[in-house]
Design an enzyme around this catalytic site. Sequence first.
Site, mmCIF file in Angstrom:
data_model
loop_
_atom_site.group_PDB
_atom_site.id
_atom_site.type_symbol
_atom_site.label_atom_id
_atom_site.label_comp_id
_atom_site.label_asym_id
_atom_site.label_seq_id
_atom_site.Cartn_x
_atom_site.Cartn_y
_atom_site.Cartn_z
ATOM 1 N N TYR A 33 -9.695 18.301 -36.583
ATOM 2 C CA TYR A 33 -8.580 17.964 -35.704
ATOM 3 C C TYR A 33 -8.522 16.472 -35.451
ATOM 4 O O TYR A 33 -9.466 15.729 -35.767
ATOM 5 C CB TYR A 33 -8.662 18.741 -34.388
ATOM 6 N N GLU A 180 -23.121 10.484 -26.936
ATOM 7 C CA GLU A 180 -21.745 10.137 -26.563
ATOM 8 C C GLU A 180 -21.271 11.099 -25.491
ATOM 9 O O GLU A 180 -22.017 11.977 -25.058
ATOM 10 C CB GLU A 180 -20.830 10.197 -27.800
ATOM 11 N N LEU A 205 -19.290 10.856 -33.181
ATOM 12 C CA LEU A 205 -17.977 10.708 -33.814
ATOM 13 C C LEU A 205 -17.621 9.219 -33.826
ATOM 14 O O LEU A 205 -17.753 8.561 -32.788
ATOM 15 C CB LEU A 205 -16.929 11.480 -33.007
HETATM 16 N N1 PDD Z 1 -11.965 13.312 -28.424
HETATM 17 N N2 PDD Z 1 -16.581 11.390 -29.232
HETATM 18 C C1 PDD Z 1 -16.158 12.667 -29.208
HETATM 19 C C2 PDD Z 1 -17.155 13.763 -29.304
HETATM 20 C C3 PDD Z 1 -14.778 12.938 -29.113
HETATM 21 O O1 PDD Z 1 -14.351 14.206 -29.112
HETATM 22 C C4 PDD Z 1 -13.862 11.859 -29.006
HETATM 23 C C5 PDD Z 1 -12.375 12.071 -28.918
HETATM 24 C C6 PDD Z 1 -14.353 10.558 -29.012
HETATM 25 C C7 PDD Z 1 -13.460 9.344 -28.954
HETATM 26 O O2 PDD Z 1 -12.737 9.186 -30.159
HETATM 27 P P1 PDD Z 1 -11.312 8.485 -30.166
HETATM 28 O O3 PDD Z 1 -11.479 7.147 -29.506
HETATM 29 O O4 PDD Z 1 -10.979 8.359 -31.596
HETATM 30 O O5 PDD Z 1 -10.383 9.372 -29.398
HETATM 31 C C8 PDD Z 1 -15.724 10.361 -29.144
HETATM 32 C C9 PDD Z 1 -10.551 13.661 -28.357
HETATM 33 C C10 PDD Z 1 -9.740 12.715 -27.551
HETATM 34 C C11 PDD Z 1 -10.449 15.101 -27.904
HETATM 35 O O6 PDD Z 1 -11.266 15.888 -28.358
HETATM 36 O O7 PDD Z 1 -9.542 15.438 -27.135
#
Ligand code: PDD
Length: 285
Positions: A33, A180, A205
């Site tokens: 996703y 994280e 991630l």
């Molecule tokens: N989540 N780490 C994890 C485990 C995440 O699920 C996310 C993002 C991030 C931050 O990634 P980014 O800056 O690319 O959004 C880090 C999304 C927002 C979600 O699951 O809704």
Amino acid sequence: MDSIAYVNGSFVPLSEAKVSVLDRGFLFADGIYEVAAVLDAKLVDNASHLARLKRSVGEIALELPESLQRIEEIQKELVARNKLESGLVYLEVTRGADTGRDFPFPKGVKPTLVMFTSVKDIVNAPAAKTGIAVITVPDIRWERRDIKSVALLAQVLAKQAAAAAGAGEAWMIEDGKVTEGGSSTAFILTQADVLVTRQNGREILPGCTRKAVVKLAEERQLRVEERAFTVAEALAAKEAFITSASSFVQPVVSIDGKPVGSGKPGPMAGRLREIYVDFARATAV
Ligand code: PDD
């Protein structure tokens, strides 16, 4: 009123947007996703999200049913159809629905592609002003957290524990270090004014917002160290914050009930948030 969703080539009311019970996303979490922010009715940092989508599907040998260019067109059409000014576009691709439940990859089955939007005023979120509390939980996820897989049960449990404790995020801990947040990247600002966030690797991630914030900070001559840190180090830091597409930059004011720095949102988190919002507006497509 029902918003519009996209399901395998059709735009349909969200309440009628359905996939098969045999869909491998449902049966095996065999899917990937992405979540991209929308600001001023435009997609924020979407090239980064699409690049990560391409990488994630490649890592699980899943072929996208549409080109990246077409996927962006669909995202934009969905934003337009929903008259979305500020919020998120969720996109999921799975290995599709076979005629039964077999673990190995099915042959000749078209992947499922779905998208929907949600309204969220990310820029004016109250938590940006108040900051959020964080709790810590053991990181019980699998070993390929660099893949943006829909297998999110560990994060569901972590974020539920946070919600039950009145906290806004859970920081996951492995071998004594923060990996994280449940759905965000963790940062601290040390007493020596160094921004610290864990290095990319299979343990986390690779956040798109993380990448942009690190670059924006370095362009402003801020020192950034990409390495793991402990909760003790975070509690001794000047500031802590999280980054994600759905929160941009959000201050962390406490961890497991203990204050970080002054216990109030710090100036660096505030400044980086402003810088990121400016970047997001200026580069949105
Ligand atoms: N989540 N780490 C994890 C485990 C995440 O699920 C996310 C993002 C991030 C931050 O990634 P980014 O800056 O690319 O959004 C880090 C999304 C927002 C979600 O699951 O809704």
